[in-house]
Scaffold this motif. Structure first.
Motif, PDB file in Angstrom:
ATOM      1  N   ILE A  49       0.833  -1.207   0.000  1.00  0.00           N
ATOM      2  CA  ILE A  49       0.000   0.000   0.000  1.00  0.00           C
ATOM      3  C   ILE A  49       0.871   1.263   0.000  1.00  0.00           C
ATOM      4  O   ILE A  49       0.573   2.234  -0.702  1.00  0.00           O
ATOM      5  CB  ILE A  49      -0.968  -0.018   1.192  1.00  0.00           C
ATOM      6  N   THR A  50       1.955   1.241   0.765  1.00  0.00           N
ATOM      7  CA  THR A  50       2.847   2.400   0.792  1.00  0.00           C
ATOM      8  C   THR A  50       3.458   2.658  -0.577  1.00  0.00           C
ATOM      9  O   THR A  50       3.523   3.808  -1.035  1.00  0.00           O
ATOM     10  CB  THR A  50       3.961   2.191   1.835  1.00  0.00           C
ATOM     11  N   LYS A  87       3.579   5.952  -5.577  1.00  0.00           N
ATOM     12  CA  LYS A  87       3.484   6.044  -7.029  1.00  0.00           C
ATOM     13  C   LYS A  87       2.321   6.943  -7.455  1.00  0.00           C
ATOM     14  O   LYS A  87       2.362   7.556  -8.522  1.00  0.00           O
ATOM     15  CB  LYS A  87       3.300   4.648  -7.633  1.00  0.00           C
ATOM     16  N   GLY A  88       1.294   7.014  -6.609  1.00  0.00           N
ATOM     17  CA  GLY A  88       0.111   7.805  -6.941  1.00  0.00           C
ATOM     18  C   GLY A  88       0.126   9.205  -6.362  1.00  0.00           C
ATOM     19  O   GLY A  88      -0.925   9.846  -6.253  1.00  0.00           O
ATOM     20  N   GLY A  89       1.297   9.673  -5.971  1.00  0.00           N
ATOM     21  CA  GLY A  89       1.394  11.024  -5.439  1.00  0.00           C
ATOM     22  C   GLY A  89       0.757  11.186  -4.075  1.00  0.00           C
ATOM     23  O   GLY A  89       0.319  12.288  -3.716  1.00  0.00           O
ATOM     24  N   LEU A  90       0.685  10.099  -3.296  1.00  0.00           N
ATOM     25  CA  LEU A  90       0.117  10.079  -1.945  1.00  0.00           C
ATOM     26  C   LEU A  90      -1.373  10.426  -1.931  1.00  0.00           C
ATOM     27  O   LEU A  90      -1.917  10.838  -0.896  1.00  0.00           O
ATOM     28  CB  LEU A  90       0.880  11.035  -1.009  1.00  0.00           C
ATOM     29  N   LEU A 112      -7.609   2.705   8.884  1.00  0.00           N
ATOM     30  CA  LEU A 112      -7.873   1.413   9.520  1.00  0.00           C
ATOM     31  C   LEU A 112      -6.781   0.402   9.185  1.00  0.00           C
ATOM     32  O   LEU A 112      -6.333  -0.350  10.055  1.00  0.00           O
ATOM     33  CB  LEU A 112      -9.241   0.875   9.085  1.00  0.00           C
ATOM     34  N   LEU A 113      -6.352   0.388   7.938  1.00  0.00           N
ATOM     35  CA  LEU A 113      -5.285  -0.532   7.553  1.00  0.00           C
ATOM     36  C   LEU A 113      -3.963  -0.139   8.212  1.00  0.00           C
ATOM     37  O   LEU A 113      -3.166  -1.014   8.576  1.00  0.00           O
ATOM     38  CB  LEU A 113      -5.145  -0.568   6.029  1.00  0.00           C
ATOM     39  N   GLU A 114      -3.740   1.146   8.401  1.00  0.00           N
ATOM     40  CA  GLU A 114      -2.550   1.583   9.141  1.00  0.00           C
ATOM     41  C   GLU A 114      -2.594   1.033  10.572  1.00  0.00           C
ATOM     42  O   GLU A 114      -1.565   0.597  11.115  1.00  0.00           O
ATOM     43  CB  GLU A 114      -2.469   3.109   9.170  1.00  0.00           C
TER      44      GLU A 114
END
Length: 240
Positions: free
Chosen positions: A186-187, A192-195, A233-235
């Motif tokens: 995910i990070t 890659k998606g500019g955050l 939530l995933l964090e």
């Protein structure tokens, strides 16, 4: 009187007390906090911000409730915010967040019940002298008590009763996937998606977001918070 004149009046009006010396504001903040909000203890001075914290438990989770106070002696203002944090990695962040899990609000916005404020209303100003600065600090902690504490209590109630939040925690409680692998994937995708959360297409994230979006009775505001909350939530999943 225009806004420049208003600010100039607030920051240059003299009183009979001594000039504030560098470092003296810390003791003024700590003393006032102990009198007005004794449950909040001084936590740290970091990134030009003085932080005070109270910890509460909710649904087997720890809520870190933080008062953020940025002070400038030269420019003569305070910028204040308040947050309720489930992920301790966000404790020292003073970036605006309107999500379900780690919300941070500007104190003046809470006071005026508005997100768009005139510049003279957006900050707490002082004149660089002990008397006026101390009075301003008491005003700040008075606002934390009057407007900030209800925000924190409301957040605790949301964590207890919000069906979308419950759905999200049920999902990560049942999740059986390697935490480090998920974090890495995910990070990397975010980088890659500019955050941008909107560009996140990881299947676990998409599945979680869809389940939260399927909860009935949602408001428009709820729907807007779900993408950010799903990531948070995933964090929590990979950090606990």
């Amino acid at each position: 009187m225009n806004w420049i004149d208003k600010i100039k009046e607030l920051t240059t009006k003299q009183d009979k007390s001594p000039e504030l010396k560098k470092g003296e504001i810390k003791q003024i903040l700590i003393q006032t906090a102990s009198e007005v909000l004794p449950d909040f203890e001084f936590l740290a001075y970091k990134n030009s911000c003085y932080s005070f914290q109270r910890i509460r438990q909710v649904n087997n989770l720890t809520a870190y409730e933080v008062l953020h106070i940025i002070f400038t002696l030269k420019v003569r203002y305070f910028a204040c915010s308040i947050s309720s944090i489930l992920n301790p990695e966000y404790i020292f962040s003073n970036q605006y967040n309107n999500g379900f899990l780690n919300p941070l609000k500007d104190l003046k916005a809470l006071r005026h019940n508005s997100g768009a404020l005139k510049i003279e209303d957006a900050y707490y100003f002082h004149n660089g002298q002990i008397e006026t600065t101390t009075r301003t600090v008491r005003e700040i902690f008075g606002d934390y008590k009057k407007y900030g504490l209800p925000f924190l209590d409301e957040q605790i109630e949301k964590l207890k009763s919000n069906a979308i939040v419950k759905c999200g925690f049920d999902f990560i409680d049942d999740l059986l996937i390697d935490k480090e692998k998920l974090k890495k994937e995910i990070t990397e995708e975010l980088n890659k998606g500019g955050l941008l959360i909107s560009r996140l297409k990881h299947p676990v994230y998409i599945d979680l977001k869809a389940k939260m979006q399927s909860v009935s009775g949602q408001s428009k505001d709820d729907r807007q918070k779900i993408p950010k909350t799903a990531h948070e939530l995933l964090e929590i999943y990979w950090t606990r």
